[in-house]
Design a protein around this motif. Structure first.
Motif, PDB file in Angstrom:
ATOM      1  N   UNK A 270      20.061  15.405 -13.253  1.00 40.04           N
ATOM      2  CA  UNK A 270      18.875  16.398 -13.097  1.00 40.04           C
ATOM      3  C   UNK A 270      17.858  15.607 -11.663  1.00 40.04           C
ATOM      4  N   UNK A 271      18.267  14.742 -11.389  1.00 37.85           N
ATOM      5  CA  UNK A 271      17.263  14.129 -10.003  1.00 37.85           C
ATOM      6  C   UNK A 271      17.534  15.331  -9.196  1.00 37.85           C
ATOM      7  N   UNK A 272      16.200  15.438  -8.708  1.00 40.10           N
ATOM      8  CA  UNK A 272      15.908  16.546  -7.578  1.00 40.10           C
ATOM      9  C   UNK A 272      15.262  17.738  -8.370  1.00 40.10           C
ATOM     10  N   UNK A 273      15.553  17.909  -9.729  1.00 37.45           N
ATOM     11  CA  UNK A 273      15.114  19.076 -10.398  1.00 37.45           C
ATOM     12  C   UNK A 273      13.595  19.012 -10.469  1.00 37.45           C
ATOM     13  N   UNK A 274      13.108  20.084 -11.000  1.00 31.00           N
ATOM     14  CA  UNK A 274      11.514  20.438 -11.086  1.00 31.00           C
ATOM     15  C   UNK A 274      10.836  20.223 -12.450  1.00 31.00           C
ATOM     16  N   UNK A 275       9.651  19.625 -12.061  1.00 32.51           N
ATOM     17  CA  UNK A 275       8.739  19.602 -13.268  1.00 32.51           C
ATOM     18  C   UNK A 275       7.665  20.768 -13.112  1.00 32.51           C
ATOM     19  N   UNK A 276       7.440  21.756 -13.681  1.00 29.95           N
ATOM     20  CA  UNK A 276       6.505  22.907 -13.680  1.00 29.95           C
ATOM     21  C   UNK A 276       5.288  22.786 -14.358  1.00 29.95           C
ATOM     22  N   UNK A 277       4.090  22.914 -13.714  1.00 27.45           N
ATOM     23  CA  UNK A 277       2.889  23.053 -14.548  1.00 27.45           C
ATOM     24  C   UNK A 277       2.685  24.570 -14.562  1.00 27.45           C
ATOM     25  N   UNK A 278       1.728  24.968 -15.770  1.00 27.71           N
ATOM     26  CA  UNK A 278       1.329  26.274 -15.882  1.00 27.71           C
ATOM     27  C   UNK A 278      -0.340  26.452 -15.317  1.00 27.71           C
ATOM     28  N   UNK A 279      -0.502  27.260 -14.197  1.00 27.39           N
ATOM     29  CA  UNK A 279      -1.838  27.358 -13.697  1.00 27.39           C
ATOM     30  C   UNK A 279      -2.508  28.629 -14.498  1.00 27.39           C
ATOM     31  N   UNK A 280      -1.983  29.086 -15.423  1.00 28.83           N
ATOM     32  CA  UNK A 280      -2.721  30.190 -16.124  1.00 28.83           C
ATOM     33  C   UNK A 280      -2.161  31.639 -15.913  1.00 28.83           C
ATOM     34  N   UNK A 281      -1.357  31.485 -14.694  1.00 26.83           N
ATOM     35  CA  UNK A 281      -0.530  32.774 -14.419  1.00 26.83           C
ATOM     36  C   UNK A 281       0.902  32.817 -13.736  1.00 26.83           C
ATOM     37  N   UNK A 282       1.276  31.469 -13.607  1.00 22.74           N
ATOM     38  CA  UNK A 282       2.607  31.189 -13.251  1.00 22.74           C
ATOM     39  C   UNK A 282       2.874  29.771 -13.301  1.00 22.74           C
ATOM     40  N   UNK A 283       4.201  29.590 -13.194  1.00 24.66           N
ATOM     41  CA  UNK A 283       4.837  28.401 -13.228  1.00 24.66           C
ATOM     42  C   UNK A 283       4.775  27.622 -11.610  1.00 24.66           C
ATOM     43  N   UNK A 284       4.226  26.388 -11.341  1.00 28.25           N
ATOM     44  CA  UNK A 284       4.234  25.945 -10.053  1.00 28.25           C
ATOM     45  C   UNK A 284       4.755  24.599 -10.188  1.00 28.25           C
ATOM     46  N   UNK A 285       5.391  24.258  -9.186  1.00 27.19           N
ATOM     47  CA  UNK A 285       6.464  23.119  -9.041  1.00 27.19           C
ATOM     48  C   UNK A 285       5.204  21.815  -8.867  1.00 27.19           C
ATOM     49  N   UNK A 286       5.405  20.918  -9.696  1.00 27.87           N
ATOM     50  CA  UNK A 286       4.375  19.618  -9.460  1.00 27.87           C
ATOM     51  C   UNK A 286       5.265  18.535  -9.222  1.00 27.87           C
ATOM     52  N   UNK A 287       6.360  18.329  -9.786  1.00 27.87           N
ATOM     53  CA  UNK A 287       7.092  17.098  -9.431  1.00 27.87           C
ATOM     54  C   UNK A 287       8.511  17.121  -9.274  1.00 27.87           C
ATOM     55  N   UNK A 288       9.228  16.226  -8.715  1.00 28.79           N
ATOM     56  CA  UNK A 288      10.642  16.441  -8.528  1.00 28.79           C
ATOM     57  C   UNK A 288      11.276  15.257  -9.095  1.00 28.79           C
ATOM     58  N   UNK A 289      12.316  15.252  -9.746  1.00 31.03           N
ATOM     59  CA  UNK A 289      12.917  14.441 -10.769  1.00 31.03           C
ATOM     60  C   UNK A 289      13.070  13.100  -9.742  1.00 31.03           C
ATOM     61  N   UNK A 290      12.937  12.127  -9.850  1.00 31.57           N
ATOM     62  CA  UNK A 290      13.503  10.863  -9.182  1.00 31.57           C
ATOM     63  C   UNK A 290      14.256   9.833 -10.079  1.00 31.57           C
ATOM     64  N   UNK A 291      13.695   9.076 -11.094  1.00 38.24           N
ATOM     65  CA  UNK A 291      14.480   8.162 -11.790  1.00 38.24           C
ATOM     66  C   UNK A 291      14.312   8.233 -13.173  1.00 38.24           C
ATOM     67  N   UNK A 292      15.020   7.318 -13.762  1.00 37.90           N
ATOM     68  CA  UNK A 292      15.052   7.222 -15.281  1.00 37.90           C
ATOM     69  C   UNK A 292      14.948   5.735 -15.732  1.00 37.90           C
ATOM     70  N   UNK A 293      14.432   5.113 -16.629  1.00 38.41           N
ATOM     71  CA  UNK A 293      14.475   3.574 -16.740  1.00 38.41           C
ATOM     72  C   UNK A 293      14.678   3.653 -18.257  1.00 38.41           C
ATOM     73  N   UNK A 294      15.806   3.049 -18.621  1.00 41.60           N
ATOM     74  CA  UNK A 294      16.378   2.807 -19.876  1.00 41.60           C
ATOM     75  C   UNK A 294      15.619   1.476 -20.456  1.00 41.60           C
ATOM     76  N   UNK A 295      15.019   1.404 -21.548  1.00 43.25           N
ATOM     77  CA  UNK A 295      14.626   0.297 -22.344  1.00 43.25           C
ATOM     78  C   UNK A 295      14.019  -0.619 -21.259  1.00 43.25           C
ATOM     79  N   UNK A 296      13.979  -2.044 -21.430  1.00 41.53           N
ATOM     80  CA  UNK A 296      13.421  -2.902 -20.322  1.00 41.53           C
ATOM     81  C   UNK A 296      12.013  -3.150 -20.104  1.00 41.53           C
ATOM     82  N   UNK A 297      11.498  -1.768 -20.020  1.00 43.79           N
ATOM     83  CA  UNK A 297      10.129  -1.633 -19.585  1.00 43.79           C
ATOM     84  C   UNK A 297       9.012  -2.839 -20.602  1.00 43.79           C
TER      85      UNK A 297
END
Length: 368
Positions: A270-297
């Motif tokens: 999924x890296x590089x895929x999009x996170x879209x937020x709703x601005x009231x009329x359309x979905x706009x691109x807000x984030x680009x998938x970068x990393x995942x962190x399993x446990x450890x944190x």
């Protein structure tokens, strides 16, 4: 221990993409998935023309990237930008490839539209040095031919911490409440889900103030750019990873208990895929998938039991990070904007320099 030492590089999962045998899932609408992410991945497929929040084809611009290099064949995701000529993706999906194919509308193993990207048509953010979670994991791909049949995405120009977002990608899948690892069993389809931007990682690092011997404090070595952090909640305080870390470090941010059946997390591919937020009329691109962190944190802060399943890299309690578009608007515009004739010479010189830096970086990273 640092975020860098624990994150899992999501892009590039070396695996074959094989056709699914599951039946076609019908389209959903509104903000409610067909079923929750605790059911089969086949219930989270998105299809061409599918409606989200009243917008038909809202995820048609999500791109499936398949590319090759000396290390093998790899998979990532991306998002078509408004205008149809460029795709926004993660830098670690674009800094080393010899051939790349970009598919849109991938459903049941078939694409609606396909394009290619030449090696010289990948523009990696100049602050990318191969290190995840520095805020610079972002790149732009210029397609060989513009896509005119699909609506591209506009970019968010604001910090969207606290907002719910719709995520999408063509990566591996799993049931987040089980111990079974992610896989490509439903790889003939794209998948979606929802989460919330709990905090940006620059703020996270400044608050938690982790000192790393030989490096200094984490917030001191952030590149220009912002990464959003989200955790995979199941409604319980125990598995609210960012909430528990907030409590252990002074409660300087808030983290909710999740979106119930809507909650999801990205996985490998999924890296590089999009996170879209709703601005009231359309979905706009807000984030680009970068990393995942399993446990450890949680362990870094003396906490236990945050991660539901250590064998599943996208289970309840895990976290992910996405590069925020608002923090790179100027750079994105410098690559994608059509300059006035008098500025062509200066622009080409600048891009040639960026390209040379990217080539040197690829050579250094591959040992290149």
């Amino acid at each position: 221990m640092t975020i860098q030492s624990k994150i899992l590089k999501l892009a590039a999962v070396a695996a074959s993409l094989f056709a699914a045998t599951a039946a076609h899932a019908g389209a959903g609408d509104g903000l409610t998935p067909l079923t929750g992410n605790t059911s089969a991945p086949s219930n989270w497929r998105f299809t061409p023309g599918q409606t989200f929040n009243g917008v038909a084809g809202a995820l048609d611009g999500v791109a499936r990237l398949s590319f090759s290099n000396s290390g093998g064949n790899w998979a990532c995701s991306g998002s078509l930008l408004a205008g149809g000529q460029y795709v926004l993706t993660a830098a670690h999906c674009a800094d080393d490839f010899t051939s790349m194919k970009v598919d849109f509308g991938w459903a049941n193993g078939t694409a609606t539209v396909s394009r290619t990207v030449a090696v010289g048509s990948a523009y990696v953010n100049p602050n990318w040095d191969g290190t995840l979670d520095t805020g610079a994991d972002i790149a732009i791909l210029k397609l060989n031919t513009a896509v005119t049949s699909i609506q591209g995405y506009k970019l968010s120009t604001t910090n969207d911490v606290g907002k719910t977002f719709l995520m999408a990608g063509y990566g591996t899948t799993s049931n987040g409440t089980t111990g079974g690892g992610t896989n490509w069993n439903d790889g003939a389809w794209g998948h979606y889900g929802y989460n919330t931007f709990d905090i940006d990682s620059a703020t996270f690092n400044k608050i938690t103030d982790q000192y790393v011997p030989g490096w200094g404090y984490e917030d001191e070595w952030y590149a220009p750019g912002v990464t959003y952090m989200s955790d995979f909640d199941d409604g319980t305080a125990q598995h609210n990873t960012l909430g528990r870390i907030a409590g252990a470090t002074g409660n300087n941010w808030s983290s909710g208990l999740g979106l119930g059946a809507n909650e999801a997390l990205i996985a490998g591919g999924d890296s590089g895929g999009g996170d879209f937020v709703w601005n009231g009329t359309e979905w706009i691109l807000s984030g680009v998938h970068s990393w995942g962190w399993q446990g450890g944190a949680c362990a870094i802060y003396g906490l236990t039991g945050c991660d539901l399943a250590s064998t599943n890299s996208s289970s309840i309690g895990d976290m992910s990070g996405s590069t925020a578009t608002f923090s790179h608007i100027a750079w994105i515009n410098s690559v994608t904007a059509v300059p006035e004739p008098a500025t062509y010479g200066m622009m080409l010189s600048g891009l040639a320099l960026v390209g040379a830096m990217a080539r040197r970086r690829r050579q250094q990273q591959s040992g290149k």
